[in-house]
Scaffold this active site. Structure first.
Site, PDB file in Angstrom:
ATOM      1  N   TRP A  78      26.852  29.632  36.319  1.00 19.92           N
ATOM      2  CA  TRP A  78      28.168  30.073  36.778  1.00 19.92           C
ATOM      3  C   TRP A  78      29.023  28.915  37.272  1.00 19.92           C
ATOM      4  O   TRP A  78      30.250  28.970  37.196  1.00 19.92           O
ATOM      5  CB  TRP A  78      28.022  31.162  37.838  1.00 19.92           C
ATOM      6  CG  TRP A  78      27.803  32.480  37.181  1.00 19.92           C
ATOM      7  CD1 TRP A  78      26.613  33.112  36.971  1.00 19.92           C
ATOM      8  CD2 TRP A  78      28.803  33.296  36.572  1.00 19.92           C
ATOM      9  NE1 TRP A  78      26.810  34.277  36.275  1.00 19.92           N
ATOM     10  CE2 TRP A  78      28.150  34.421  36.022  1.00 19.92           C
ATOM     11  CE3 TRP A  78      30.179  33.200  36.435  1.00 19.92           C
ATOM     12  CZ2 TRP A  78      28.833  35.432  35.345  1.00 19.92           C
ATOM     13  CZ3 TRP A  78      30.866  34.202  35.765  1.00 19.92           C
ATOM     14  CH2 TRP A  78      30.198  35.303  35.239  1.00 19.92           C
ATOM     15  N   GLU A  79      28.390  27.866  37.735  1.00 14.32           N
ATOM     16  CA  GLU A  79      29.162  26.650  38.020  1.00 14.32           C
ATOM     17  C   GLU A  79      29.846  26.171  36.744  1.00 14.32           C
ATOM     18  O   GLU A  79      31.015  25.760  36.760  1.00 14.32           O
ATOM     19  CB  GLU A  79      28.250  25.550  38.559  1.00 14.32           C
ATOM     20  CG  GLU A  79      27.930  25.633  40.030  1.00 14.32           C
ATOM     21  CD  GLU A  79      27.197  24.397  40.507  1.00 14.32           C
ATOM     22  OE1 GLU A  79      27.848  23.344  40.646  1.00 14.32           O
ATOM     23  OE2 GLU A  79      25.973  24.478  40.725  1.00 14.32           O
ATOM     24  N   GLY A  80      29.105  26.211  35.645  1.00 15.30           N
ATOM     25  CA  GLY A  80      29.661  25.794  34.362  1.00 15.30           C
ATOM     26  C   GLY A  80      30.789  26.704  33.904  1.00 15.30           C
ATOM     27  O   GLY A  80      31.813  26.231  33.400  1.00 15.30           O
TER      28      GLY A  80
END
Length: 552
Positions: A173-175
Site C-alpha cells: 500500500w505504500e507503493g
C-alpha cells in the site's frame, strides 16, 4: 371623510403587504447564498507517516466541486512552504513503552491544529499510518501501541480520530499510495476531451499513467498500471478505484505493485559485506580488496555476529558492477520463474509480460540521490553517462575526493555519501537493468525528487484514496440546494399574483380619490388650469410615496 378613509385603507394595505414581500426577499437572499457558500467551503485532513526513524506530519486541504471529478487535494501552505514536521525516534521504539505513544504525537497534533480553523477541527480526519518499523516489532507490542493511540489520541486533539484510521499498512500500500501521488502531481488523472467523430459531443478519456520505482534503504517498491487486456494474474495485482462512484470506470486502475524487502541500498551494502567476508575467509586475512570503494579508502566493518574486517578500496567500478549483479539473483526461485518462457523480477517474482522499458517510469529516493548528489546526473536516465562518471569518480584517490569536497565540488553530498557512492551507483543501475530488465539504451526512465516544485510523498496518495468518497457528500448537498431553490422560486408565482392584485387595488383607489378631489376643486373654482391641476396631483402623489416609503 371619504378621501381620508380610502387613503387610510391604502396605507394600511401597503403596511401589511410590503413587509411580507421584503421579509421573503431577505430570507431568500440570506439563506440560499449561505448554503451555496457552505458547499464551497474548505475541508482539511491530517496524516502521519510513522516510519522506522521518525514520524512525519502532513496537513492537506481541499474544496470538492463535483462528484464526476477526482477530489483536488493540496498541502496547506504556511510561509510559502507546505506544513510538515518530523519528530524522532520512530513509533516502533514505543513498543516497550506503549503508554507514551499518544503523548509522543502531541506536538504533531498541536501543530496541525494551529493551521486548521477551530470550527473545522471536529470534521478533520486524522490518519496514523505506520510502516516498516512497526511491522518488525512483536505482535503484542504492535497491538499495545495501536491501542494506546486509539484510546488516548482523541483526548489530546479536537480533530476527528477514528480507530480504523490508526493502523499498520503493508508495503504494497505504500507503493499504491506513492503511485497515486506521482500521477496526481503530474496531472495524469485529469480527464481529457476527445471527439470520436466530427460534430459529436466530446467524450471523456483518461491519460496514460506513469510507473514508479522507489529505492529506499531496506526495500525497493514498484508500481505501474496494467492494460485492461492484460490477463496477467498475481497476488501483486491490485484493482483500485479513485472515484467516488463504483459504477464509474473512469478512475478505476489495475496495478502491478509489490515491495522487494532486502533490496534497498543499505540492505544491499549489508549483503555485499557478507559476500566480502566469505571471500576473506578463503584468503585467511583481515583486509580485503574492495572494488566498490574509491582508491585507498579504508573502512572497518563489524558484522552482526561480531566479526571484524577491513575493506580497502581499489576503485575498479566495472568489476564492482559485476559483483553487485551476483547479489540480485537468488539461489532458489519459484518453479514459475525457472520456466524459460516466464518473466520474473530478480529471478524470483513473476511479472507481467509488458516491458518496463516501454513505460514512462519515475525513480525516487536513492535513484535521485545516487545520480544527482555526486554525479549531477539526476533527471532523464543515461546509463552510459552514469557508468562513465562513476568510473571516473571511483578511480580517484580518497584523499583527492576529500580535497575536492573541501573545495565544494560536491556541495550536495556529505562524507557518507562520498564513501558509498561507488557501491550505490552499481546497486541502483543493477537493480534497474538486471532486477527489473529495463533496457540500458531504450527506456523512458528518469529520476526525480520533486514534481511541480513539490516533494512527492505517499501521504498525499493516501489522503486522495481515503477521501475519494468525500464529493458524494457535497453532491447530495448540492441536490438539496437545488431543490431548495426550486421551492423558493415556486413561492414567487403567488407573490407576483398578489402584487398584481395590490397594484390594481391601488389604481382603483387612486382613480376614485382623484375624481373626488377634482369634484371638490371644481365646486370651489372652475377656472383652474390643467397645469395647476397636474401640479397638485403630482405633489399629492409625492406625499403618498413618501408616506409609503416609511413602511418599506
Amino acid at each position: 371623510m371619504r378621501v381620508s378613509l380610502r387613503f387610510t385603507i391604502l396605507a394600511v394595505s401597503a403596511m401589511i403587504f410590503f413587509p411580507v414581500i421584503v421579509f421573503i426577499y431577505v430570507v431568500e437572499a440570506h439563506t440560499s447564498p449561505k448554503v451555496i457558500a457552505d458547499d464551497q467551503e474548505r475541508s482539511y485532513g491530517v496524516i502521519c507517516d510513522a516510519g522506522s526513524t521518525g514520524t512525519r506530519l502532513f496537513v492537506y486541504n481541499w474544496i470538492s466541486t463535483s462528484d464526476s471529478e477526482l477530489i483536488q487535494i493540496e498541502p496547506v501552505i504556511y510561509d510559502n512552504k507546505p506544513v510538515m514536521k518530523k519528530i524522532s525516534p520512530g513509533l516502533s521504539t514505543f513498543g516497550t513503552k506503549p503508554a507514551q505513544a499518544a503523548e509522543y504525537l502531541r506536538p504533531l497534533m498541536e501543530l496541525a491544529e494551529r493551521h486548521i480553523p477551530e470550527e473545522k477541527r471536529p470534521y478533520t480526519p486524522v490518519f496514523i499510518f505506520a510502516t516498516a518499523g512497526m511491522r518488525l516489532i512483536p505482535d503484542e507490542q504492535k497491538e499495545a501501541v495501536l491501542k494506546n493511540l486509539r484510546n488516548k489520541l482523541p483526548k489530546i486533539t479536537s480533530m476527528q480520530v477514528l480507530k480504523e484510521h490508526i493502523r499498520i499498512i503493508e508495503g504494497k500500500w505504500e507503493g499504491i499510495y506513492s503511485w497515486i501521488a506521482v500521477n496526481y502531481a503530474l496531472g495524469k488523472f485529469n480527464k481529457t476531451a476527445t471527439l470520436d467523430f466530427p460534430g459529436t459531443s466530446p467524450a471523456h478519456a483518461r491519460q496514460k499513467t506513469v510507473g514508479m520505482i522507489d529505492m529506499g534503504g531496506a526495500s525497493a517498491q514498484i508500481a505501474f498500471e496494467l492494460p485492461d487486456t492484460d490477463s496477467f494474474s498475481s497476488i501483486n495485482v491490485e484493482n483500485i478505484n479513485l472515484g467516488c462512484r463504483e459504477d464509474d470506470s473512469l478512475f478505476k486502475y489495475k496495478l502491478f505493485v509489490t515491495t522487494f524487502l532486502g533490496y534497498g541500498v543499505n540492505e544491499g551494502i549489508r549483503k555485499y559485506e557478507h559476500m566480502l567476508l566469505s571471500k576473506l575467509k578463503d584468503q585467511n586475512g583481515t583486509v580485503i580488496q574492495d572494488d566498490c570503494m574509491p582508491l585507498n579508502l579504508h573502512k572497518t566493518v563489524t558484522l552482526e555476529n561480531g566479526e571484524n574486517f577491513v575493506r580497502r578500496g581499489t576503485g575498479n567500478w566495472n568489476t564492482c558492477s559485476n559483483e553487485v549483479k551476483k547479489l540480485l539473483n537468488p539461489e532458489s526461485s519459484s518453479e514459475v520463474c525457472k520456466a524459460e518462457a516466464a518473466k520474473c523480477y530478480f529471478g524470483a517474482v513473476p511479472a507481467p509480460s509488458i516491458p518496463l522499458s516501454n513505460i514512462e517510469m519515475y525513480g525516487f529516493s536513492e535513484y535521485w540521490y545516487s545520480t544527482h548528489d555526486v554525479l549531477g546526473l539526476g533527471g532523464q536516465y543515461d546509463a552510459e553517462n552514469i557508468a562513465k562518471k562513476t568510473q571516473q569518480y571511483c578511480s580517484k584517490r580518497w584523499s583527492t575526493i576529500q580535497a575536492e569536497s573541501k573545495k565544494q565540488l560536491y556541495p550536495r553530498a556529505d562524507e557518507e555519501r562520498l564513501r558509498t557512492q561507488c557501491f550505490k551507483s552499481a546497486w541502483i543501475t543493477s537493480v534497474l537493468h538486471d532486477g527489473f530488465s529495463v533496457d540500458k539504451t531504450h527506456n523512458k526512465f528518469q529520476s526525480v525528487s520533486t514534481i511541480a516544485g513539490q516533494e512527492v510523498q505517499w501521504a498525499l496518495g493516501a489522503m486522495i484514496y481515503h477521501m475519494r468518497f468525500f464529493p458524494l457528500r457535497d453532491s447530495s448537498r448540492n441536490l438539496i440546494v437545488k431543490e431548495t431553490h426550486s421551492s423558493s422560486e415556486s413561492l414567487w408565482a403567488p407573490l407576483f399574483f398578489l402584487s398584481a392584485v395590490f397594484c390594481l387595488f391601488v389604481l382603483v383607489c387612486a382613480k376614485e380619490q382623484s375624481v373626488l378631489c377634482f369634484d371638490d376643486k371644481r365646486r370651489s373654482s372652475f377656472g383652474m388650469s390643467r397645469s395647476q391641476y397636474s401640479y397638485k396631483m403630482l405633489k399629492e402623489n409625492r406625499t403618498s410615496s413618501s408616506f409609503l416609503e416609511n413602511f418599506a
